[in-house]
Write an enzyme that holds these catalytic residues in place. Structure first.
Site, PDB file in Angstrom:
ATOM      1  N   CYS A 117      33.172  22.433 -22.963  1.00 28.87           N
ATOM      2  CA  CYS A 117      34.636  22.263 -22.940  1.00 28.87           C
ATOM      3  C   CYS A 117      35.186  21.788 -24.282  1.00 28.87           C
ATOM      4  O   CYS A 117      36.395  21.803 -24.484  1.00 28.87           O
ATOM      5  CB  CYS A 117      35.045  21.268 -21.860  1.00 28.87           C
ATOM      6  SG  CYS A 117      34.494  21.737 -20.238  1.00 28.87           S
ATOM      7  N   HIS A 257      41.750  17.251 -23.080  1.00 27.06           N
ATOM      8  CA  HIS A 257      41.108  18.237 -22.202  1.00 27.06           C
ATOM      9  C   HIS A 257      41.551  17.949 -20.767  1.00 27.06           C
ATOM     10  O   HIS A 257      41.495  16.809 -20.305  1.00 27.06           O
ATOM     11  CB  HIS A 257      39.592  18.123 -22.350  1.00 27.06           C
ATOM     12  CG  HIS A 257      38.813  18.954 -21.385  1.00 27.06           C
ATOM     13  ND1 HIS A 257      39.174  20.241 -21.048  1.00 27.06           N
ATOM     14  CD2 HIS A 257      37.679  18.684 -20.688  1.00 27.06           C
ATOM     15  CE1 HIS A 257      38.288  20.722 -20.182  1.00 27.06           C
ATOM     16  NE2 HIS A 257      37.375  19.797 -19.947  1.00 27.06           N
ATOM     17  N   ASN A 287      40.330  22.493 -14.345  1.00 24.66           N
ATOM     18  CA  ASN A 287      39.579  22.418 -15.603  1.00 24.66           C
ATOM     19  C   ASN A 287      39.194  23.834 -16.041  1.00 24.66           C
ATOM     20  O   ASN A 287      38.347  24.473 -15.420  1.00 24.66           O
ATOM     21  CB  ASN A 287      38.328  21.557 -15.365  1.00 24.66           C
ATOM     22  CG  ASN A 287      37.428  21.480 -16.584  1.00 24.66           C
ATOM     23  OD1 ASN A 287      37.644  22.156 -17.580  1.00 24.66           O
ATOM     24  ND2 ASN A 287      36.408  20.644 -16.492  1.00 24.66           N
TER      25      ASN A 287
HETATM   26  N1  ACO Z   1      36.256  17.049  -0.835  1.00 27.64           N
HETATM   27  C1  ACO Z   1      35.999  15.983  -0.060  1.00 27.64           C
HETATM   28  N2  ACO Z   1      35.008  15.108  -0.335  1.00 27.64           N
HETATM   29  C2  ACO Z   1      34.276  15.322  -1.441  1.00 27.64           C
HETATM   30  C3  ACO Z   1      34.509  16.437  -2.294  1.00 27.64           C
HETATM   31  C4  ACO Z   1      35.536  17.314  -1.934  1.00 27.64           C
HETATM   32  N3  ACO Z   1      35.854  18.387  -2.679  1.00 27.64           N
HETATM   33  N4  ACO Z   1      33.616  16.384  -3.286  1.00 27.64           N
HETATM   34  C5  ACO Z   1      32.872  15.309  -3.118  1.00 27.64           C
HETATM   35  N5  ACO Z   1      33.254  14.669  -2.001  1.00 27.64           N
HETATM   36  C6  ACO Z   1      32.714  13.450  -1.432  1.00 27.64           C
HETATM   37  C7  ACO Z   1      31.306  13.151  -1.902  1.00 27.64           C
HETATM   38  O1  ACO Z   1      30.381  13.840  -1.103  1.00 27.64           O
HETATM   39  C8  ACO Z   1      31.229  11.653  -1.747  1.00 27.64           C
HETATM   40  O2  ACO Z   1      30.902  11.374  -0.404  1.00 27.64           O
HETATM   41  P1  ACO Z   1      29.841  10.221  -0.050  1.00 27.64           P
HETATM   42  O3  ACO Z   1      30.397   8.963  -0.633  1.00 27.64           O
HETATM   43  O4  ACO Z   1      29.818  10.267   1.432  1.00 27.64           O
HETATM   44  O5  ACO Z   1      28.569  10.655  -0.718  1.00 27.64           O
HETATM   45  C9  ACO Z   1      32.650  11.182  -1.972  1.00 27.64           C
HETATM   46  O6  ACO Z   1      33.479  12.338  -1.866  1.00 27.64           O
HETATM   47  C10 ACO Z   1      32.875  10.507  -3.301  1.00 27.64           C
HETATM   48  O7  ACO Z   1      32.255  11.272  -4.302  1.00 27.64           O
HETATM   49  P2  ACO Z   1      32.239  10.760  -5.799  1.00 27.64           P
HETATM   50  O8  ACO Z   1      31.385  11.688  -6.598  1.00 27.64           O
HETATM   51  O9  ACO Z   1      31.970   9.299  -5.873  1.00 27.64           O
HETATM   52  O10 ACO Z   1      33.765  10.939  -6.171  1.00 27.64           O
HETATM   53  P3  ACO Z   1      34.452  10.570  -7.528  1.00 27.64           P
HETATM   54  O11 ACO Z   1      35.517   9.592  -7.277  1.00 27.64           O
HETATM   55  O12 ACO Z   1      33.455  10.253  -8.612  1.00 27.64           O
HETATM   56  O13 ACO Z   1      35.137  11.927  -7.921  1.00 27.64           O
HETATM   57  C11 ACO Z   1      34.767  13.834  -9.312  1.00 27.64           C
HETATM   58  C12 ACO Z   1      34.346  13.077  -8.084  1.00 27.64           C
HETATM   59  C13 ACO Z   1      36.205  14.308  -9.147  1.00 27.64           C
HETATM   60  C14 ACO Z   1      33.838  15.020  -9.473  1.00 27.64           C
HETATM   61  C15 ACO Z   1      34.669  12.905 -10.546  1.00 27.64           C
HETATM   62  O14 ACO Z   1      33.406  12.279 -10.568  1.00 27.64           O
HETATM   63  C16 ACO Z   1      34.874  13.632 -11.830  1.00 27.64           C
HETATM   64  O15 ACO Z   1      35.953  14.097 -12.114  1.00 27.64           O
HETATM   65  N6  ACO Z   1      33.849  13.697 -12.697  1.00 27.64           N
HETATM   66  C17 ACO Z   1      33.975  14.340 -13.973  1.00 27.64           C
HETATM   67  C18 ACO Z   1      33.968  15.819 -13.796  1.00 27.64           C
HETATM   68  C19 ACO Z   1      34.367  16.501 -15.060  1.00 27.64           C
HETATM   69  O16 ACO Z   1      35.377  16.224 -15.635  1.00 27.64           O
HETATM   70  N7  ACO Z   1      33.542  17.404 -15.501  1.00 27.64           N
HETATM   71  C20 ACO Z   1      33.820  18.094 -16.705  1.00 27.64           C
HETATM   72  C21 ACO Z   1      33.010  19.186 -16.645  1.00 27.64           C
HETATM   73  S1  ACO Z   1      33.161  20.142 -18.029  1.00 27.64           S
HETATM   74  C22 ACO Z   1      32.608  21.609 -17.444  1.00 27.64           C
HETATM   75  O17 ACO Z   1      32.071  21.665 -16.422  1.00 27.64           O
HETATM   76  C23 ACO Z   1      32.824  22.787 -18.139  1.00 27.64           C
END
Ligand code: ACO
Length: 332
Positions: A117, A257, A287
């Site tokens: 990214c 980003h 994203n």
């Molecule tokens: N809907 C409902 N529940 C969900 C979903 C969903 N889509 N996805 C995950 N959950 C659940 C999980 O299973 C978890 O359940 P559990 O506690 O029973 O295990 C719960 O929600 C919480 O999950 P977390 O991972 O703790 O949630 P968090 O608050 O960290 O948010 C997220 C998750 C949005 C993915 C966050 O961690 C994030 O934004 N991370 C950075 C991602 C990013 O920016 N990546 C860049 C990538 S660059 C690229 O890929 C090209």
């Protein structure tokens, strides 16, 4: 060609997103998720996804044409094309060569750059150096990604976050003290396993087994990437500002980003920037990886938010792990 050191700036912008809108309500029908969860955890309401047969170069071509029109240039004026992507049409030819042919930029050299990214800001830095050295005059820098092609639609933790799109900028010589003032690029390969597509390369070539194991899809340790992103967005932006003798108080517009609104808000707090100086469109597109920053730049410019003389900071993070920030004095 000349040998003088020249300052480079963005003299035209363009962007393209697919026509197909997929809302959180649409995703509720195919996976176990809710609009409330997606919005509260990421800020995303909808994303644009390609239709069958549509690929990264199609979006990149449209974005490139818009950037050329915005700069008042014709394809023959371009002498280099850089496409930042990790979801190009195919391994070879490069997506930049496909775009070169599509737009008829017959004089241009072309290559792809892969920095996840952060790829668009990495590419801006390469273009800036190429202009500074006198090697090239008019460079088309494009970010294009079709993350939907590498998304596991059974993995609710990733599939709700991504979208497809492309943004482009024309980079050319500008006056002293204008344009791209500083860069901060970085990488930490030790965190590479936090964000991967395991198969499809020379380590694990495509096979029936890799397809069955869904190893051609993005896998992410969301929480770990989140912590990294919150720290690095602020650090990289600060370093880019310090490198050109500016401080957050000098910033007119912050263009981060667009991965997650909570990451963006944390970075803005770190820089003590008021809400109105932080550009946001993650709610509309999700994203879009290397496309996110150039789409945001194009929307900010076209909507009149970016004015000549404004100090702009752009910052991205992504797979690698990588990060990249730049300070620009807007010239158009
Ligand atoms: N809907 C409902 N529940 C969900 C979903 C969903 N889509 N996805 C995950 N959950 C659940 C999980 O299973 C978890 O359940 P559990 O506690 O029973 O295990 C719960 O929600 C919480 O999950 P977390 O991972 O703790 O949630 P968090 O608050 O960290 O948010 C997220 C998750 C949005 C993915 C966050 O961690 C994030 O934004 N991370 C950075 C991602 C990013 O920016 N990546 C860049 C990538 S660059 C690229 O890929 C090209």
């Amino acid at each position: 060609m000349s040998n003088s050191i020249r300052q480079a700036g963005i003299i035209g912008t363009g962007s393209a997103v697919p026509g197909r809108v997929v809302t959180n309500a649409d995703l509720e029908k195919i996976i176990d998720t809710t609009d409330e969860w997606i919005k509260s955890r990421s800020g995303i309401s909808e994303r644009r996804l390609v239709s069958e047969g549509e690929a990264a170069s199609d979006l990149a071509t449209t974005a490139a044409k818009a950037a050329l029109a915005s700069a008042g240039l014709s394809p023959e004026d371009i002498d280099l094309i850089i496409v930042a992507t990790f979801t190009g049409d195919m391994p070879i030819p490069s997506t930049s060569c496909i775009v070169q042919n599509n737009i008829g930029a017959s004089r241009a050299a072309a290559f792809d750059l892969q920095a996840g990214c952060s790829g668009f800001v990495y590419s801006l830095s390469v273009a800036s150096s190429m202009v500074a050295s006198g090697a090239y005059d008019k460079i088309l820098v494009i970010g294009a990604d079709v993350l939907s092609s590498m998304t596991n639609w059974d993995d609710r933790a990733t599939c709700v976050l991504f979208g497809d799109g492309s943004g482009a900028a024309v980079v050319a010589p500008v006056g002293e003290g204008e344009g791209m003032l500083s860069f901060c690029l970085g990488a930490d390969g030790s965190g590479g396993d936090l964000l991967t597509i395991k198969a499809g390369g020379s380590r694990l070539p495509p096979s029936m087994e890799t397809v069955q194991n869904k190893q051609h899809y993005i896998e992410m340790s969301g929480r770990e990437v989140f912590k990294f992103a919150v720290r690095i967005m602020g650090d990289a932006a600060m370093e880019a500002l310090e490198k050109c003798g500016l401080s957050p108080a000098d910033v007119d517009l912050f263009i981060p980003h667009q991965a997650n609104i909570r990451i963006i808000e944390a970075a803005a707090r770190r820089l003590e920037l008021p809400e109105e100086k932080v550009f946001l469109n993650v709610q509309k597109y999700g994203n879009t990886s290397a496309a996110s920053i150039p789409i945001a730049i194009d929307e900010a410019y076209r909507s009149g938010l970016l004015k000549k003389g404004d100090v702009v900071v752009v910052v991205g993070f992504g797979a690698g792990l990588t990060w990249a920030a730049a300070t620009l004095k807007w010239v158009i």
